[in-house]
Scaffold this motif. Structure first.
Motif, PDB file in Angstrom:
ATOM      1  N   TYR A 185      -4.405   2.994   4.355  1.00  0.00           N
ATOM      2  CA  TYR A 185      -3.051   2.611   4.769  1.00  0.00           C
ATOM      3  C   TYR A 185      -3.039   2.159   6.228  1.00  0.00           C
ATOM      4  O   TYR A 185      -2.403   1.152   6.570  1.00  0.00           O
ATOM      5  N   ASP A 186      -3.744   2.863   7.086  1.00  0.00           N
ATOM      6  CA  ASP A 186      -3.759   2.546   8.515  1.00  0.00           C
ATOM      7  C   ASP A 186      -4.313   1.150   8.768  1.00  0.00           C
ATOM      8  O   ASP A 186      -3.760   0.387   9.567  1.00  0.00           O
ATOM      9  N   ASN A 235      -2.841 -11.627  -2.987  1.00  0.00           N
ATOM     10  CA  ASN A 235      -1.591 -12.368  -2.787  1.00  0.00           C
ATOM     11  C   ASN A 235      -0.721 -11.758  -1.696  1.00  0.00           C
ATOM     12  O   ASN A 235      -0.134 -12.476  -0.875  1.00  0.00           O
ATOM     13  N   ASN A 236      -0.621 -10.431  -1.699  1.00  0.00           N
ATOM     14  CA  ASN A 236       0.373  -9.765  -0.864  1.00  0.00           C
ATOM     15  C   ASN A 236      -0.108  -9.407   0.533  1.00  0.00           C
ATOM     16  O   ASN A 236       0.720  -9.202   1.424  1.00  0.00           O
ATOM     17  N   ASN A 295      -6.298   2.182  -6.241  1.00  0.00           N
ATOM     18  CA  ASN A 295      -5.613   3.422  -6.570  1.00  0.00           C
ATOM     19  C   ASN A 295      -4.454   3.696  -5.620  1.00  0.00           C
ATOM     20  O   ASN A 295      -3.506   4.396  -5.976  1.00  0.00           O
ATOM     21  N   TYR A 296      -4.525   3.138  -4.412  1.00  0.00           N
ATOM     22  CA  TYR A 296      -3.480   3.380  -3.417  1.00  0.00           C
ATOM     23  C   TYR A 296      -2.641   2.134  -3.149  1.00  0.00           C
ATOM     24  O   TYR A 296      -1.996   2.027  -2.113  1.00  0.00           O
ATOM     25  N   ILE A 297      -2.679   1.208  -4.102  1.00  0.00           N
ATOM     26  CA  ILE A 297      -1.808   0.037  -4.071  1.00  0.00           C
ATOM     27  C   ILE A 297      -0.651   0.303  -5.028  1.00  0.00           C
ATOM     28  O   ILE A 297      -0.859   0.795  -6.137  1.00  0.00           O
ATOM     29  N   ASN A 298       0.574   0.017  -4.604  1.00  0.00           N
ATOM     30  CA  ASN A 298       1.727   0.262  -5.468  1.00  0.00           C
ATOM     31  C   ASN A 298       1.588  -0.519  -6.769  1.00  0.00           C
ATOM     32  O   ASN A 298       1.016  -1.619  -6.785  1.00  0.00           O
ATOM     33  N   VAL A 354       0.843  -1.187   0.000  1.00  0.00           N
ATOM     34  CA  VAL A 354       0.000   0.000   0.000  1.00  0.00           C
ATOM     35  C   VAL A 354       0.883   1.243   0.000  1.00  0.00           C
ATOM     36  O   VAL A 354       1.869   1.318   0.738  1.00  0.00           O
ATOM     37  N   GLN A 355       0.544   2.198  -0.846  1.00  0.00           N
ATOM     38  CA  GLN A 355       1.298   3.462  -0.888  1.00  0.00           C
ATOM     39  C   GLN A 355       1.129   4.192   0.444  1.00  0.00           C
ATOM     40  O   GLN A 355       0.014   4.411   0.901  1.00  0.00           O
TER      41      GLN A 355
END
Length: 692
Positions: free
Chosen positions: A675-676, A397-398, A387-390, A289-290
């Motif tokens: 993100y949190d 998966n991650n 949109n906020y996933i790298n 996550v960015q």
């Protein structure tokens, strides 16, 4: 004698390099720049290559003859310096060949001239790519201990990366990202889906080359390095690989500033202008996550204050709670093919078109194109955005496969729902067998667990089988049920033989190739069958005693032919349109129920992240703070993805900087929350998932 020649192969590589450099130096003196040197070589490729090859062979023969007469062959072959030097030479050749292949496959293997032009334009980026690949190759040699085997293995790995990048770019107009390698263990389920794209003669030829190379390696002398030499050299090489691949905040960042131009905001340009290797390295991130620049505990508290201030604003009062069965019926690659400028012999989706006129309906705005179904599931089930996933990150998966996360599933579990997920394929794909329980599903079914697994095509379980399976669940369970059903029948490939007897729909269009015509017809046949299945499923739902609401949507548009071929031929759009035009991400959204739901008929355009809060509010369930916040956010920006932001009352823009300040603020708060919850310190998780 043959063995002596084999022991002298590194000398040949050195002599070849020597004469190539003589030409480069002479060319630079003559032409003044590298472009002129490469231009002349392109025009006189055959003659220049012949001269260099003959000079190299003659020089090599003379050198070996001298060494043989003086008895130097064996001492030199056994020397440590010779073996290290030979290994470095092999690294350079393997890296140069691989760099050329990777760039060629990315730009289009059919037009090698484009690759040469790219190298002419960006020689420093090509050289930097060669250096990076050589570093990896040398590290592999030090680990394995034998130069030829390790170099061959490196070449195979780099070739496979170039091919994987080629196919991903061809089918999805998106390059290969580092996180894509997580799916290597799932190739057994992925390859059958794209098997039609492989050429058997080419696969056979490559396999034969590998077998011949392995035989020669087994028979001929090898270049081995002692374990002490390997250990001494491996430490600095590993450090350099680590520093150049994770370069941010390290001394190696200066090299990327000088020899590359990283553009994370536009990955198409990032990969084109820097080459795929540098492009991939620039996307090597520790976090999936960015991380927001402003992320901190005080910032999270401020975002929570904003969320509390928006609670209930612009949101209608809760309706009387019905607690209906809720079905998310996500149909693989369902889209209206009549959007293409071709003539169809019949409408492939007349039933759904009629249902959309009579029931709540709108447009589903997918985060993805041509694939990555699990990313759509991620948005729909967690209410968090891709949109906020790298770039290249896959949350299933991650992230979600590793531990439990709050979701729409756990939200409904807390409200007395029985929850079930079903996907008519293996559970290993996207690690769904781990993800579904972590999201809170009571039961999850894959193909081996399902009662109905009949196929209406040569490869995948039919939509009708999935529909029968979910109906059984609704009929058998006493508690209100939430069923997340994913179909697969419309998945590519769209070859002519997908359906026995071919397609019952024909298409005609000016400028349409036979290949595209066949694929569109095959795809339309699948849509026709999905259309008929949904009509039947709706009629069955109307017969149920329990109130039931079904949310039908397509997960993404299809990839019809390589490199957007059918979309280009029909005038729908090209690569740039696919990145910035909403129509490449819009699929039908339809709500069906067997009771008066009171939902407005025009649903507008909606990102998957809003499905859970929207449905929860519409059926009268008590919502927590996150859903309240998102309902307010939906009023500001109902649909968005990278480079496409669709505010409620303004034109589509490519950047958040072009959005109203209020929209920028609410998106920043949302980014904080995502993100949190997913990878941050979870400062406000308890508050987000608490009801008023």
């Amino acid at each position: 004698m043959i063995r002596n020649f084999a022991k002298g192969i590194p000398f040949l590589l050195f002599i070849l390099l020597f004469f190539i450099n003589i030409y480069l130096v002479g060319g630079l003196i003559t032409f003044g720049d590298l472009r002129g040197v490469i231009d002349w070589a392109q025009i006189h490729t055959a003659s220049l290559g012949t001269v260099i090859f003959l000079l190299s062979i003659l020089s090599w023969g003379a050198l070996l003859y001298t060494f043989y007469k003086k008895g130097w062959v064996e001492p030199v072959y056994k020397s440590k310096i010779y073996r290290i030097f030979s290994s470095l030479l092999l690294c350079l050749y393997i890296a140069a060949i691989s760099a050329f292949l990777i760039i060629a496959y990315h730009l289009g293997i059919e037009e090698l001239g484009e690759t040469t032009e790219w190298i002419q334009q960006y020689p420093e980026r090509f050289s930097f790519t060669v250096f990076l690949l050589a570093l990896v190759t040398f590290g592999l040699i030090l680990i394995i201990g034998e130069a030829y085997m390790a170099s061959g293995l490196a070449l195979i790995i780099f070739f496979l990366i170039s091919v994987a990048n080629y196919f991903k770019k061809e089918f999805r107009n998106e390059p290969l990202f580092p996180y894509d390698f997580v799916q290597i263990g799932q190739l057994g389920e992925v390859i059958p889906m794209i098997s039609g794209a492989f050429s058997l003669p080419i696969v056979f030829a490559i396999s034969l080359c590998i077998v011949v190379a392995a035989f020669l390696w087994w028979k001929l002398p090898k270049i081995t390095l002692g374990w002490i030499t390997r250990l001494v050299l491996l430490v600095p090489v590993v450090y350099l690989v680590y520093s150049f691949f994770l370069y941010e905040d390290r001394f190696t960042a200066a090299y990327y500033e000088e020899y590359a131009s990283i553009m994370p905001w536009n990955q198409q340009n990032n990969y084109y202008y820097n080459g795929p290797v540098i492009g991939m390295i620039s996307n090597l991130k520790i976090d999936v996550v960015q991380k927001p620049d402003s992320y901190s505990e005080p910032a999270m508290e401020e975002s929570m204050v904003h969320a509390e201030e928006t609670d209930g604003e612009g949101v209608s009062e809760n309706k009387e709670t019905v607690k209906p069965n809720i079905v998310l019926y996500m149909n693989e690659t369902f889209w209206d093919p009549t959007n293409l400028d071709v003539k169809f012999s019949e409408d492939p989706m007349p039933n759904i078109r009629a249902l959309m006129d009579e029931n709540p309906a709108g447009t589903f705005f997918s985060p993805t194109f041509g694939g990555e179904t699990a990313n759509v599931e991620f948005e729909a089930l967690t209410s968090f955005s891709m949109n906020y996933i790298n770039p290249g990150g896959n949350p299933f998966n991650n992230l979600l496969s590793n531990k439990p996360y709050p979701s729409f599933v756990s939200y409904l579990n807390d409200r007395g729902y029985y929850t079930e997920a079903m996907h008519p394929n293996g559970g290993n794909l996207y690690r769904r067998q781990n993800v579904y329980p972590n999201l809170g599903f009571d039961t999850y079914k894959f193909i081996d667990d399902m009662t109905y697994t009949e196929k209406d095509n040569k490869q995948f379980v039919s939509d009708e089988s999935v529909a029968r399976e979910l109906l059984d669940t609704l009929k058998e369970e006493k508690d209100p049920s939430f069923v997340h059903a994913v179909t697969i029948a419309n998945h590519l490939p769209y070859d002519a033989d997908k359906y026995e007897g071919g397609s019952t729909i024909s298409v005609e269009g000016e400028g349409l190739s036979q290949d595209s015509k066949t694929r569109i017809e095959t795809y339309a046949e699948g849509i026709k069958r999905s259309d008929q299945t949904l009509q039947w499923l709706y009629e069955e739902i109307l017969k149920l005693d329990e109130p039931t609401i079904l949310v039908f949507f397509g997960d993404h548009l299809p990839s019809i032919g390589a490199n957007l071929k059918a979309f280009k031929e029909t005038g729908y759009g090209d690569e740039e349109d696919q990145q910035t035009n909403p129509k490449f991400y819009e699929t039908p959204l339809l709500l069906l129920s067997n009771y008066d739901s009171g939902i407005e008929k025009d649903l507008g355009t909606m990102s998957p992240i809003y499905l859970a809060p929207f449905i929860s509010e519409e059926v009268g369930l008590e919502t927590h703070r996150l859903y309240d916040f998102m309902l307010e956010m939906k009023e500001e920006i109902p649909a968005f993805r990278n480079r496409i932001y669709m505010p409620a009352e303004n034109e589509v823009v490519e950047s958040t900087e072009d959005l109203p300040q209020s929209t920028q603020d609410i998106l920043q708060d949302y980014h904080h929350f995502q993100y949190d919850v997913l990878t941050g310190k979870q400062h406000v998780v308890d508050q987000l998932y608490t009801e008023e």
